[in-house]
Enzyme design. Structure first.
Site, PDB file in Angstrom:
ATOM      1  N   ASP A  66      31.924  30.919  48.320  1.00 48.32           N
ATOM      2  CA  ASP A  66      33.278  30.408  48.129  1.00 48.32           C
ATOM      3  C   ASP A  66      34.018  30.235  49.449  1.00 48.32           C
ATOM      4  O   ASP A  66      33.538  30.629  50.509  1.00 48.32           O
ATOM      5  CB  ASP A  66      34.061  31.342  47.204  1.00 48.32           C
ATOM      6  CG  ASP A  66      33.822  32.824  47.497  1.00 48.32           C
ATOM      7  OD1 ASP A  66      33.554  33.160  48.672  1.00 48.32           O
ATOM      8  OD2 ASP A  66      33.891  33.646  46.570  1.00 48.32           O
ATOM      9  N   ASN A 134      38.452  43.150  38.611  1.00 45.62           N
ATOM     10  CA  ASN A 134      38.541  42.584  37.263  1.00 45.62           C
ATOM     11  C   ASN A 134      37.214  41.966  36.815  1.00 45.62           C
ATOM     12  O   ASN A 134      37.163  41.281  35.790  1.00 45.62           O
ATOM     13  CB  ASN A 134      39.665  41.542  37.194  1.00 45.62           C
ATOM     14  CG  ASN A 134      39.419  40.344  38.099  1.00 45.62           C
ATOM     15  OD1 ASN A 134      38.417  40.270  38.804  1.00 45.62           O
ATOM     16  ND2 ASN A 134      40.344  39.390  38.081  1.00 45.62           N
ATOM     17  N   HIS A 136      35.371  39.766  38.598  1.00 42.39           N
ATOM     18  CA  HIS A 136      35.038  38.434  39.094  1.00 42.39           C
ATOM     19  C   HIS A 136      33.854  38.492  40.065  1.00 42.39           C
ATOM     20  O   HIS A 136      33.657  39.471  40.779  1.00 42.39           O
ATOM     21  CB  HIS A 136      36.247  37.725  39.715  1.00 42.39           C
ATOM     22  CG  HIS A 136      36.691  38.224  41.040  1.00 42.39           C
ATOM     23  ND1 HIS A 136      37.929  38.778  41.256  1.00 42.39           N
ATOM     24  CD2 HIS A 136      36.091  38.236  42.259  1.00 42.39           C
ATOM     25  CE1 HIS A 136      38.062  39.100  42.523  1.00 42.39           C
ATOM     26  NE2 HIS A 136      36.952  38.787  43.161  1.00 42.39           N
ATOM     27  N   GLU A 141      37.063  34.035  37.954  1.00 44.16           N
ATOM     28  CA  GLU A 141      37.941  35.005  37.315  1.00 44.16           C
ATOM     29  C   GLU A 141      37.599  35.143  35.829  1.00 44.16           C
ATOM     30  O   GLU A 141      36.850  34.326  35.282  1.00 44.16           O
ATOM     31  CB  GLU A 141      39.399  34.554  37.481  1.00 44.16           C
ATOM     32  CG  GLU A 141      39.854  34.379  38.914  1.00 44.16           C
ATOM     33  CD  GLU A 141      40.085  35.693  39.660  1.00 44.16           C
ATOM     34  OE1 GLU A 141      39.804  36.770  39.083  1.00 44.16           O
ATOM     35  OE2 GLU A 141      40.547  35.642  40.814  1.00 44.16           O
TER      36      GLU A 141
END
Length: 240
Positions: A66, A134, A136, A141
């Site tokens: 990313d 979380n 990801h 996400e």
């Protein structure tokens, strides 16, 4: 899904051996790489092994997960800058074979061209992942579709808050990123995931022992045929 637990130094040593073995057997392997604080110790060990003549990146290619939207490779917070300074400049890799998504793609169609580059290179042999609090992976996400390819994503408040430590203030943290999709990640032949520290213990439990669910993107790794998690004891503390 294999789980290896030890001290951070022990699991990094074992993870680095995967690269030694892979590049010895397939010097032109395609590596998927990650950024953030978690892989720094692994990259330092890979650089040490390369300097010692125990592995070579001279023929391999790399694709990073990313990049922040709006940051170019000269920006110290960009992931291109991170990779250049923490790994690429310290090993014998050819820079033209290193790939990081562009932070200036205009839409998802342009972003998805990254998948075509990966396919042209022969597909990723070994993908490295970290994990967000979380769940990801990359910047995928919760509720990212399983079929997603490389795309632009709006970062959640929790992810921006977690990454604030790399910037002067929260206001400087980009609001969007471009990331390999979950489908892109799952196409890798093998996957290594590193996680360290007690803050990751709860999400690691959900990843390993929970039901695969797009609400916890990392839990979808259970559906892959070759995944190894390298955890320190704090990150593994809640596993049954």
């Amino acid at each position: 899904m294999k789980v290896i637990v030890g001290t951070q130094e022990e699991v990094v040593a074992q993870a680095s051996q995967r690269y030694v073995n892979l590049l010895a057997a397939k010097p032109d392997a395609v590596l998927g790489l990650a950024t953030g604080s978690t892989p720094l110790s692994l990259y330092a060990e890979l650089a040490r092994l390369c300097a010692a003549g125990e592995l070579s990146f001279a023929e391999c290619s790399t694709f990073n997960l990313d990049e922040y939207i709006g940051l170019d490779g000269t920006n110290e917070q960009s992931y291109r800058y991170f990779m250049d300074h923490n790994l690429f400049s310290k090993v014998d890799i050819k820079m033209e074979r290193t790939h990081v998504p562009s932070g200036f793609v205009k839409d998802d169609a342009e972003a998805a061209q990254y998948d075509a580059l990966i396919d042209e290179a022969g597909g990723i042999d070994l993908q490295l992942l970290g994990i967000g609090n979380n769940g990801h992976i990359g910047f995928n996400e919760p509720l990212t579709p399983f079929t997603s390819v490389t795309h632009i994503v709006k970062l959640t408040d929790s992810t921006r808050e977690a990454n604030k430590r790399f910037f002067s203030s929260l206001d400087e943290v980009p609001t969007h990123a471009v990331t390999m999709g979950i489908h892109t990640v799952m196409k890798a032949r093998s996957i290594n995931l590193l996680a360290f520290g007690e803050a990751k213990a709860e999400i690691i439990k959900k990843t390993v022992e929970g039901r695969p669910d797009i609400a916890v993107p990392a839990s979808l790794l259970q559906l892959h045929e070759d995944v190894t998690l390298y955890l320190d004891r704090a990150a593994a503390a809640k596993l049954s």
